[in-house]
Design an enzyme around this catalytic site. Sequence first.
Site, PDB file in Angstrom:
ATOM      1  CG  ASP A 199      42.383  38.627  13.215  1.00 40.53           C
ATOM      2  OD1 ASP A 199      42.539  37.983  12.172  1.00 40.53           O
ATOM      3  OD2 ASP A 199      42.256  39.859  13.241  1.00 40.53           O
TER       4      ASP A 199
ATOM      5  CG  ASP B 227      72.596  37.786  47.068  1.00 38.97           C
ATOM      6  OD1 ASP B 227      73.627  38.438  47.287  1.00 38.97           O
ATOM      7  OD2 ASP B 227      72.573  36.570  46.849  1.00 38.97           O
TER       8      ASP B 227
ATOM      9  CG  ASN C 230      70.407  33.435  49.525  1.00 40.28           C
ATOM     10  OD1 ASN C 230      71.522  33.762  49.143  1.00 40.28           O
ATOM     11  ND2 ASN C 230      70.073  32.176  49.759  1.00 40.28           N
TER      12      ASN C 230
ATOM     13  CG  ASP D 181      43.664  40.888   9.793  1.00 41.14           C
ATOM     14  OD1 ASP D 181      43.655  40.185   8.776  1.00 41.14           O
ATOM     15  OD2 ASP D 181      42.726  41.636  10.115  1.00 41.14           O
TER      16      ASP D 181
ATOM     17  CG  ASN E  71      71.610  31.551  45.516  1.00 42.16           C
ATOM     18  OD1 ASN E  71      71.269  32.565  44.926  1.00 42.16           O
ATOM     19  ND2 ASN E  71      71.133  31.247  46.705  1.00 42.16           N
TER      20      ASN E  71
ATOM     21  CG  ASP F 118      41.399  44.318  13.551  1.00 44.07           C
ATOM     22  OD1 ASP F 118      41.384  43.215  12.965  1.00 44.07           O
ATOM     23  OD2 ASP F 118      41.352  45.401  12.945  1.00 44.07           O
TER      24      ASP F 118
ATOM     25  CB  VAL G  91      68.859  28.183  53.217  1.00 47.19           C
ATOM     26  CG1 VAL G  91      68.979  29.702  53.262  1.00 47.19           C
ATOM     27  CG2 VAL G  91      67.639  27.738  53.995  1.00 47.19           C
ATOM     28  CB  ALA G  92      73.460  27.535  50.481  1.00 45.32           C
TER      29      ALA G  92
END
Length: 995
Positions: free
Chosen positions: A714, A820, A816, A382, A776, A710, A335-336
């Site tokens: 292409d 954070d 977290n 193009d 972290n 276009d 988790v950290a």
Amino acid sequence: MDDRIIDPSALSREPHVEPEDAKETQEVKAQQALLNDVDPSLTDADQVAQALNVDPRTGLSSDEAKRRLDKFGPNELASAPPVPKWKKFLQQFQDPLVYLLLAATAISLVAWIIEKVNAAPGAEGEALPFDSIVIVLILIVNAILGYMQEAKAEEAVNALSEMTAPTSNVLRNGRVERINTTDIVPGDILVLGEGDTVPADGRLLAAASLRIAEASLTGESVPVGKKPATLDSAKALGDRANMVFNGTSVTQGTGRAIVTGTGMNTQVGKIADLLQSTEDEATPLQKEMNHVSKILGIAVCIIAVVVLLALAVLEGFHSVHDVIDSLLLAVSLAVAAVPEGLAAILTVVLALGVQRMAAHHAIVKKLHSVETLGSASVICSDKTGTLTRNEMTVERVVVPSGEVELTGTGYAPEGDMVSIDGSAVPENVANEVLATLGAGTLANDGELRAGEKPGTWEIVGDPTEVSLVVAARKTHADKKFAHFDRVAEIPFTSERKRMSVIARNATDAGKLTVFAKGAPDVLLSYCDRIYVNGAIRKLTEGDRQDILDTVERLSREAYRTLGEAFRPLETDSLAQIPGIRTNSAGEISDISEQAEAIEAHLVWCGMVGIIDPPRTEVRDAVAEAHRAGIRTVMITGDHPLTAARIASDLGIIAKDGKALTGDELDAMDEAQLDKATSEVSVYARVAPEHKLKIVESLQRQGNIAAMTGDGVNDAPAVKSADIGVAMGITGTEVTKQSAKMILADDNFSTIVAAVREGRGIFDNIRKFLRYLLSSNVGEVFTVFFGVVFAGWLGIKNPESVGVTVPLLATQLLWINLLTDAAPALAMGVDPMTEDVMNRKPRKLTDRVIDGAMWGDIVYIGIIMAAVTLIGMDMHLTGGLFTDRSVAAMGHDAQMVEARTMGFTILVFAQLFNAIASRSHLQSAFVGLFSNKWLWGAIGLSIVLQLLVIYVPFLNTAFGTTPLPPMAWLECIGLAFFVLVASEIRKIFLRMRAKK
């Protein structure tokens, strides 16, 4: 008989009544044969109609058309099957960081089950596995957020594509009807007119001065003449004069064609099939985040294994509770290490960037494509309609007495006549120019109309002809010749290469005059006189050679040239023209077949140089891209001289720069191709496979390539590029589907603006990555060193055995996900720096998180862990810096207070880290208050931390206790050292950078 081949005998037999199933089978075979083994251009039109069971005079009936629509399907390109919503949602979980958290969830759940099974009777414990539930809930929330943001981006693209459904004219039930283009079926008779888009592939039945612009399919910017005559041999796509193709447009004349292919069975569909061989690749940012996730996961696993092995060797596992504590330690480390909010924050920041780009006419289909465009080192574009306006413009007029330039570009009739050297235009030159443009605008079928919006213009007919109309209006030559009325015409054909009209002069007793235009060398051969200084004299060989030399010079300058001539007939009757043939009644049967009499003894008056001008804003965009270290490459199917001229005007190459052709590319091996693409920036006369080769070669050299386009031709290169950019207005559907970004305004400068935005987004991503990962890492070091040095710090109770974690998993999740997340999100919208487009593009091999950033991350992580553990140690007996006032408390109570201290110090340390992380080198005090959102986020995080400390039920959930005022001074003072340490490091880094 092969199922795909039309029975040759069927092409010569009369249709007969067949069973319904047999008729359907024959139709299917007929269409397949026409598309695969039988070339309709080599087959007589009547035989094609017979094979498809349709009468060209009446067309299909409504019932028959409906039956064929059910049989063959709608006339549209097949798209990839839509990804189900549930699958899109599950794709949000495809991330190594998520896998690590799921593993932590499983470990936490196993630990809870073991504790439950082995709990003593009557002992209190967690009724539910809260840690596991919280982690799963967080993952679901992140997935929902990511899914919703990507859905919004897709909706923007869908809104663009859901424009008014196109319609087409067809002959059905013996009359012309306008129907939805998707309802067209094989065997339908198309009725084509000027301005129409060809809705399907077809074999011409009839044509009258029909010219079709096929730039979207072949790359050729000049419309192609069409006629129904059967070809004598197989031709290349651009030379099949008796075929019309889906997606092209009629610029002149009328015609009828029988549909031979619809949907994916058209030439457009065949090119669309090429796209199936290319695969989508992860963007550089996605690759980097995957790399970071793997590093974090491996690091956590190694740390967890090392700690658990060390504990097993030093202390051993004496009971089930020791195993549970060890598993919970592994959960805490996971988790950290994992920035749980990272995926959600990254999604939101990219989504905000997508919204800003949409406001500037750039629709991004995938969020992660934003960063890729910001990293582009090459933009392959193009020419026609992208770098140029796709508006033919008369720039030069050369007459016997001199040469002038016409200012203004495009179809707006705004501009002036100026001399080449800047001096005043002599009157005799001006008169000859007016005569030349007057002849050009009279021998003309083009039309210029005012658009619906003020200041806009629409054209009808061939763009080259309209360019003459525009030039005449700029110089007012149209008014000078307004008294002429057309009475007859000899149309332009590709064989004749000229066009003539006979006009009546209303101010000269109705006398007739011939006006002609055409290829200068061809038209000159019909001239024996020349108009000079207001008089007509004999055309000498010297005059003729001078004219031909001028044609050569203008061609070298990439101009398309057209000559103009006239001939006063000195009569008011067509029948009295010398050499005209009439019938016994004195009538002229067909004057268009008597060109030899009309076009003899012409008077040469001058020629024009026409070019498709570059967009005025593109030159600045190319220059800005160049300053940003981005190379612009032009790839076109047009003539090399034209391509080089346009590229030179735009600043893509030097004035003497050359273009490389498709034939030259074919002659190169891979090494030669890579060398050429590293040096050459203009490619002409290229096919779709050449564009793919160029893009792939650039990518092999480490470039991040963007490809704009276009036309259908292409699409394969757009698909293969790191980021494909399609035109929203003129772009074909297949190209839009292939692209990762669509320009709603078809403006090349929008690409550069998108690059700027992408770079700003990337800078902000680095800022919050530096912040989140250093935070972290600080948490990991806090847990790791807190366990390793637990005895020295007083964290471990001397009277107990097993592991004591310094911070709880729920406390780390709180940091977290809540404290954070808000600052990280605010850093994602940090103001863009002024030098964002003065830096070279990031290399493909460069890491998003480079060595210097990892240095920041580890350095700040160590400082953060140190101040956190010192703060905890001050509230525990037996530590290094023990506050003696806590000695009267039991160890469990001390641990709750110490954890609350460490929890709070870590939160404030990360808030100070947010201020410091906005730059690797620049002091945090420069522009300290420029981001109001960051300060709002810091305030929110402080409020949340106060709640978790002073709200009783949150005390229970998170293992906290209210802190006295002096403790707050300790927390803020220790946390502030993170900012001080960061500033000290930046001072040394700046000093080293100067050296």
